[in-house]
Design an enzyme around this catalytic site. Sequence first.
Site, PDB file in Angstrom:
ATOM      1  CB  SER A 153      -0.862  -0.063   1.239  1.00 28.94           C
ATOM      2  OG  SER A 153      -0.067   0.036   2.221  1.00 28.94           O
TER       3      SER A 153
ATOM      4  CG  HIS B  51      -0.923   4.055   4.317  1.00 24.41           C
ATOM      5  ND1 HIS B  51      -1.837   3.546   5.888  1.00 24.41           N
ATOM      6  CD2 HIS B  51      -0.269   3.183   3.617  1.00 24.41           C
ATOM      7  CE1 HIS B  51      -1.735   2.359   5.206  1.00 24.41           C
ATOM      8  NE2 HIS B  51      -0.841   1.922   3.271  1.00 24.41           N
TER       9      HIS B  51
ATOM     10  CG  ASP C 282      -2.928   4.893   7.520  1.00 23.41           C
ATOM     11  OD1 ASP C 282      -2.114   4.892   8.294  1.00 23.41           O
ATOM     12  OD2 ASP C 282      -3.234   5.477   6.724  1.00 23.41           O
TER      13      ASP C 282
END
Length: 433
Positions: free
Chosen positions: A155, A406, A403
């Site tokens: 990702s 990311h 998160d």
Amino acid sequence: MRSSNTNPFKDQPYSFAKKFVPYTLCAFLPVALIYLYFDPFSLSPTDQLYWNNRVVVHSSPPPPPISLEERKKTGVRTSCDYSNGKWDPTNLGPLYNGTTCGTIKHGQNCMVFGRPDKDYLYWKWTPKECKLPRFDPKTFLQLLENKHIAFVGDSLARNQLESLLCLVATASSPNLFYTDGEGKFRKWNFPSHNMNISIYWSPFLVRGIEKTLENNFNTLYLDSVDERWASDMDHIDILVLSVGHWYLHPAYYHYGDSVLGCHYCQNCTEIGFYDVFGKALNTTFQTVIERRGSDPGGSEISVVLTTFSPAHFEGEWDQFGACSKIKPYDETEKKLEGMDLEMRKVELERVNFAKLKAEKFGNIRFEALDVTKLALLRPDGHPGPYMNPFPFANGIADRVPNDCVHWCLPGAIDTWNEILLDVIKRWESRVGR
């Protein structure tokens, strides 16, 4: 689970022509010599055995390094250690925002999801050895005209891909002409320059079976590359790889007919993941060399490995304030250490060794996009609780998903692609030397 032998891009249109780019051994050897600083031969005994059957020994000494004055005369740019620098405040905002680009994954669209502070958008990475120009989408399109750049990995690879798409889309509109429906395999074309950009989901690079709810472990086959991307290698000009975080999960490791061991699993010998990670990179790079180096007169491929991107969790992932920093660390505040340091070390060693392996070919280039240090200094760049829209609309709760892995788009990860473009410009400046 999709079969590892199924290529989602098979029989898809591929309309651009290959360009032949002269790339001489004389130009390559000085760079390889510089990177020997990192001691690429510090491999495990297993890795030495794996590579010894393939190492090509050159009896003639390499040419002397080209002096700075000679490079100035020929117009060749000097190399740069992009990892050595600092984050400086800037008045220049990003080239795009959360609504001008339709490819941003919702969980990274911090602007649209209500992040109130905007200072994280106004920092510029300044290397100590060179100037890093602002991303120029027109230059990128010109340099990659009629070419295909493919992002392969997890990702974080997708995160970097979407950043690049948004940056380039400020100058030319892309057409999405293939998707698997889940967004894990996609391909865009920029008609203005007949340039293709694609993403291949492959969190290990090698063949693997991902964990499920029933089996909470991955199964990796370290001697076999993942053909979901590798079978398209003949149609790729620049290959950008980004993996690492999936290697931290529980897993069983196979090599040939043997089970090497496991990481964080039961009834199996614990062997960790650093050596395993290195073996997977070895297999990946060796596959590129074998498939693209067999025809030295063939078209060129450049392999770029984006190094490990550290996470910034402070406490539990669903705890309020898990990554609440709103400005970068100063370079004296945070040092690269522990797992982040070791993952980066493995990556740089394997890239440098691959460079030596590829010396005999004139059409293969390996490069490390070393972002680990500069990423470490950006705890403010993650979505945090804004991975979900307006997480505090009903008040602040003690528990909120965060998160801290990311990166917000736009944001710090755009710098990865600024460096990528500068590296490509440096390659082009050496052609014909």
